[in-house]
Design a protein around this motif. Structure first.
Motif, PDB file in Angstrom:
ATOM      1  N   ALA A 284      18.029  28.271  56.906  1.00 47.17           N
ATOM      2  CA  ALA A 284      18.777  27.094  56.464  1.00 47.17           C
ATOM      3  C   ALA A 284      17.860  25.920  56.184  1.00 47.17           C
ATOM      4  O   ALA A 284      18.158  25.070  55.348  1.00 47.17           O
ATOM      5  CB  ALA A 284      19.818  26.717  57.522  1.00 47.17           C
ATOM      6  N   GLY A 285      16.708  25.888  56.879  1.00 51.26           N
ATOM      7  CA  GLY A 285      15.741  24.826  56.642  1.00 51.26           C
ATOM      8  C   GLY A 285      14.770  25.152  55.515  1.00 51.26           C
ATOM      9  O   GLY A 285      13.847  24.367  55.256  1.00 51.26           O
ATOM     10  N   ARG A 300      26.957  34.421  57.554  1.00 50.67           N
ATOM     11  CA  ARG A 300      26.820  33.014  57.165  1.00 50.67           C
ATOM     12  C   ARG A 300      26.285  32.892  55.735  1.00 50.67           C
ATOM     13  O   ARG A 300      26.749  32.050  54.949  1.00 50.67           O
ATOM     14  CB  ARG A 300      25.875  32.315  58.150  1.00 50.67           C
ATOM     15  CG  ARG A 300      25.593  30.848  57.837  1.00 50.67           C
ATOM     16  CD  ARG A 300      26.749  29.945  58.208  1.00 50.67           C
ATOM     17  NE  ARG A 300      26.517  28.579  57.744  1.00 50.67           N
ATOM     18  CZ  ARG A 300      25.813  27.661  58.407  1.00 50.67           C
ATOM     19  NH1 ARG A 300      25.277  27.964  59.586  1.00 50.67           N
ATOM     20  NH2 ARG A 300      25.677  26.442  57.916  1.00 50.67           N
ATOM     21  N   ILE A 301      25.318  33.740  55.382  1.00 50.96           N
ATOM     22  CA  ILE A 301      24.791  33.721  54.018  1.00 50.96           C
ATOM     23  C   ILE A 301      25.865  34.169  53.029  1.00 50.96           C
ATOM     24  O   ILE A 301      26.021  33.578  51.944  1.00 50.96           O
ATOM     25  CB  ILE A 301      23.542  34.610  53.917  1.00 50.96           C
ATOM     26  CG1 ILE A 301      22.400  33.996  54.728  1.00 50.96           C
ATOM     27  CG2 ILE A 301      23.120  34.792  52.465  1.00 50.96           C
ATOM     28  CD1 ILE A 301      21.180  34.877  54.836  1.00 50.96           C
ATOM     29  N   THR A 370      21.395  25.408  51.021  1.00 44.85           N
ATOM     30  CA  THR A 370      20.135  26.166  51.076  1.00 44.85           C
ATOM     31  C   THR A 370      20.391  27.656  51.192  1.00 44.85           C
ATOM     32  O   THR A 370      19.753  28.462  50.485  1.00 44.85           O
ATOM     33  CB  THR A 370      19.287  25.691  52.265  1.00 44.85           C
ATOM     34  OG1 THR A 370      19.046  24.288  52.149  1.00 44.85           O
ATOM     35  CG2 THR A 370      17.952  26.426  52.296  1.00 44.85           C
ATOM     36  N   LEU A 371      21.311  28.057  52.058  1.00 47.86           N
ATOM     37  CA  LEU A 371      21.574  29.475  52.268  1.00 47.86           C
ATOM     38  C   LEU A 371      22.138  30.150  51.026  1.00 47.86           C
ATOM     39  O   LEU A 371      21.999  31.373  50.861  1.00 47.86           O
ATOM     40  CB  LEU A 371      22.542  29.661  53.445  1.00 47.86           C
ATOM     41  CG  LEU A 371      21.975  29.303  54.827  1.00 47.86           C
ATOM     42  CD1 LEU A 371      23.067  29.375  55.887  1.00 47.86           C
ATOM     43  CD2 LEU A 371      20.822  30.236  55.190  1.00 47.86           C
ATOM     44  N   ALA A 757      17.373  39.073  54.795  1.00 47.50           N
ATOM     45  CA  ALA A 757      17.641  37.908  53.954  1.00 47.50           C
ATOM     46  C   ALA A 757      16.419  37.670  53.083  1.00 47.50           C
ATOM     47  O   ALA A 757      15.290  37.617  53.583  1.00 47.50           O
ATOM     48  CB  ALA A 757      17.929  36.680  54.812  1.00 47.50           C
ATOM     49  N   ALA A 758      16.653  37.534  51.798  1.00 53.10           N
ATOM     50  CA  ALA A 758      15.552  37.305  50.865  1.00 53.10           C
ATOM     51  C   ALA A 758      15.937  36.201  49.891  1.00 53.10           C
ATOM     52  O   ALA A 758      17.096  36.122  49.457  1.00 53.10           O
ATOM     53  CB  ALA A 758      15.215  38.575  50.093  1.00 53.10           C
TER      54      ALA A 758
END
Length: 793
Positions: A284-285, A300-301, A370-371, A757-758
């Motif tokens: 997220a950052g 969440r993504i 961001t995600l 996650a990519a």
């Protein structure tokens, strides 16, 4: 692996204590792995093996011409490596990732777990003689050089063989399997040929010399033990080790200027230490480009992508489902009124809370934006999660009880509970020694049988565990005053314990927690959900008549007969399932005047034998990344409860789970995972080898943490490792697997999910499944426009 002090047994400590060769495989728990999973390079050259992987790899394959040149990719790892020497006991997944990018791998895995000769290092590698000795001839790529400019050659092979042969105990090696079979290594017709002669045949010869270290590392005990722990001065891969910053947790691999193969697309690859629990925040950052994640982060993504597809900004998403989204207009107005009211102290508190809510919503909105720039790539990891049954002592030392546990468990239900919500195939593994898609795979689970509550109860009855058995005195109990006095004392002790437990429970009733130790199966209302719908026969009333002992004995003989049939190549057909639901037992408390509940069926009552209740200690990790493991454990508890087996669950820290419980044997039941191997004859042998008694009375278990094994299983492994006929080796492996099933020391439940996650522009990276990463092809997809520069990534 170093010896672990154990109350019930211990792992093998070295070649001086056992004639077996050492092959230590890494253990992984679910999600936040206590130990890392390692998949070794393949062994079979079967081009036409039937079957395919249960799930395809998902790594955004992209032609190199469409991949940008340059850039830095930030890839999450669990921790920085304690050593860069993959043959030491504390090597981990990060060690192997660095080795894969920076050191020679003579054979690599394809998407079906088969070995493929790596043309960057080898022109050919083949068995050229079998009599009087097996001889393998390696012809090296003439361009292959170490980063110091020296050619890769026979001297490197010799140094690695001497270090790993087990003959010199000054080398602190974790494994030597295969190397101890080598008789000599010599140069061939020229410097590019290496001849390896074996003292006895070795089927898994392709497992050797991967990774291959330079002679500077392997040449002496001092350099082996210490020379590659903190650095790799000489490498020979598309990347080389540039820097390790233990303060920031970053390890940087840079493009190797001496690399002769296709050049790496990335300028650098940063392996960043980020614990699994912190990865959602790091993503997220915007601090990571690639990371293995858990289910909650994947969800969440997916939510962020759904918002983006619907045209919602992060701020709009926060209003819909973020912090404070449940606040109604009326509540918001009331809060505003309090914040501007006459009570200054209350107004100050409310204003602070409103400010924090606003900040939380802003953080959530930024994170959603961001995600939405990531995608989740998913496949099945080349590893399976199993239920381990410790057969060293206690009820599980009786194979009938182990088989009963296995027959009580619905493996398909467990696999579906983990994999179906992720959209992944959920067939439970049928083998301990290979996974679907591998040449050695065959479903041998019929050597034990499918879930069958009736058969589980019959096995338990045959072993003497019956309803009411906990109240029956064992034969030969003393009569008279001595027995009465002891019984009275025991009664008083139990009464005091119950009183103390009740007081503790009352004191803790306001802070409910499932951490620590608790007992399940007591049928107290509010503690457990209804029993799952498992087992044939469904709900029953009255007293269940268990199968007589001869029937259970016949079933036990039948199991061994099935395994024996597989030894001779005949496969027994599994009978059709006829499972019906078992609804469990209702709660015991009801309002005054309610009708009395029906009697609890004897079949679901707690079982006992000779005055002792049947209860098994189930150890589970308590860490934040082990939620799925604990959920599976809860389901298993209810399944066992349905046949009268009670469980005592102990939750322990992730750090303690393996070392203090699994390896030491301090458990009855446990869930953990093993990686798949393309070399089961070598890599799986220590996991299922029959434990050996030590001089001090303990057990040397190697990596057989269930402490269950047979001489026949060991013989089959040895025969498979010693034949050069691949078809024969595969048949022997399948025979060994059938006997492992029949022994019921471990029950494979499901292949582990692999979620990665990519960043959406990251290509040739993600969920690889069986395949080894091609590090030189990983990069960022070229943009449609000229905007942006890869150097800014």
């Amino acid at each position: 692996m170093s010896q672990v002090g154990a109350p019930q047994g211990r792992t093998w400590a070295g070649s001086s204590r056992s004639p077996r060769s050492r092959t230590l495989r890494s253990v992984a728990t679910l999600t936040s792995a206590v130990l890392a999973v390692t998949v070794l390079a393949g062994c079979s050259s079967d081009e036409d093996a039937d079957g395919a992987p249960a799930a395809a790899q998902d790594n955004a394959p992209t032609a190199r011409s469409l991949v940008d040149d340059g850039g830095t990719l930030r890839w999450a790892v669990d921790a920085l490596p304690a050593t860069f020497n993959a043959f030491q006991a504390d090597a981990d997944a990060t060690t192997n990732r660095v080795a894969g990018a920076a050191l020679p791998a003579l054979h690599t895995l394809d998407e079906r777990g088969r070995p493929r000769l790596n043309p960057d290092y080898l022109e050919t590698a083949e068995v050229v003689e079998t009599e009087p000795r097996q001889v393998v001839l390696y012809k090296l790529n003439q361009q292959a050089v170490w980063s110091d400019g020296r050619e890769i050659g026979a001297a490197d092979f010799v140094a690695q063989w001497r270090a790993l042969s087990g003959r010199d105990t000054a080398y602190w090696t974790a494994r030597n399997a295969g190397y101890e079979r080598i008789e000599k290594i010599e140069k061939g017709k020229n410097d590019l040929e290496v001849r390896v002669t074996f003292a006895k045949p070795y089927a898994d010869w392709r497992s050797l010399f991967t990774p291959l270290y330079p002679k500077q590392v392997m040449g002496s005990p001092n350099s082996f033990n210490d020379g590659a722990r903190t650095t790799l001065k000489v490498t020979a891969g598309p990347f080389l080790l540039r820097a390790v910053d233990r303060k920031t947790g970053d390890l940087t691999l840079a493009r190797n200027p001496r690399w002769w193969g296709k050049p790496a697309k990335l300028d650098s690859l940063v392996l960043r230490a980020v614990p699994r629990a912190d990865r959602e925040a790091a993503l997220a950052g915007g601090k990571l480009d690639l990371a293995e994640i858990d289910r909650s982060t994947a969800e969440r993504i997916a939510l962020a992508l759904k918002d983006a597809d619907a045209g919602r900004s992060g701020a709009q998403a926060a209003q819909l489902h973020g912090p404070g989204s449940a606040i109604t207009p009326g509540k918001a107005l009331g809060s505003w009124a309090l914040a501007h009211g006459a009570d200054e102290e209350l107004a100050s508190e409310v204003k602070a809370a409103r400010a924090e809510n606003k900040a939380a919503a802003a953080r959530y909105a930024a994170a959603q934006d961001t995600l939405a720039g990531y995608v989740v790539r998913k496949s099945l990891e080349p590893a399976y999660t199993q239920l381990s049954l410790n057969g060293e002592s206690g009820p599980l030392a009786d194979e009938r009880v182990r088989r009963a546990v296995a027959r009580a468990i619905d493996r398909r239900e467990l696999a579906e509970s983990v994999l179906k919500p992720l959209g992944l195939p959920s067939d439970p593994p049928g083998s301990h020694l290979a996974l679907a898609g591998q040449a050695a795979y065959a479903d041998s689970s019929d050597a034990l049988g499918d879930q069958d509550t009736k058969e589980a109860r019959a096995l338990l009855a045959d072993a003497g565990w019956v309803p009411g058995g906990a109240q029956k005195k064992p034969a030969g109990t003393k009569a008279g005053s001595e027995a009465g006095t002891k019984a009275k004392a025991a009664e008083e002790a139990d009464s005091k314990k119950e009183e103390a437990d009740s007081k503790k429970k009352a004191e803790k009733s306001d802070t409910a927690s499932d951490d620590g130790l608790y007992i399940v199966g007591d049928d107290k209302p509010g503690e457990l959900p209804a029993a799952p719908r498992i087992g044939p026969g469904g709900p029953e009333t009255g007293t269940r008549v268990l199968a007589p002992a001869p029937a259970a004995a016949r079933q036990s003989a039948a199991l061994l007969a099935r395994a024996e049939a597989l030894d001779t190549g005949a496969r027994a057909a599994a009978g059709p399932g006829n499972a019906k639901p078992d609804k469990g037992v209702a709660g015991a408390y009801a309002p005054l005047g309610s009708a009395a509940p029906a009697a609890v069926p004897a079949a679901s009552q707690a079982l006992g034998k000779d005055g002792k209740a049947l209860s098994l200690r189930f150890v589970l990790p308590s860490g934040p990344g082990s939620e799925t493991l604990r959920s599976v454990g809860d389901r298993i508890v209810r399944m066992l409860d349905a046949v009268g087996i009670r469980t005592e669950i102990t939750k322990v820290s992730d750090e303690s789970f393996f070392k203090d419980h699994i390896a030491s044997g301090d458990y009855d039941l446990a869930l953990y995972s093993w990686p798949a191997s393309a070399f089961p004859a070598t890599d799986a042998r220590p996991i299922f080898a029959k434990p050996e008694p030590a001089s001090d009375g303990s057990l040397l278990v190697e990596q057989n943490y269930s402490r269950v094994g047979t001489d026949r299983i060991d013989q089959l492994f040895d025969q498979a490792a010693g034949t050069l006929d691949e078809e024969e080796a595969g048949d022997l492996i399948r025979q060994a697997d059938a006997r492992i099933w029949a022994a019921a020391g471990s029950i494979p439940l499901y292949q582990r999910p692999q979620l990665v996650a990519a960043r959406q522009d990251v290509v040739n990276a993600g969920a690889w499944g069986f395949a080894a990463p091609q590090y030189q092809d990983i990069g960022f997809k070229k943009s449609e426009t000229t905007k942006g520069s890869p150097s800014n990534r």
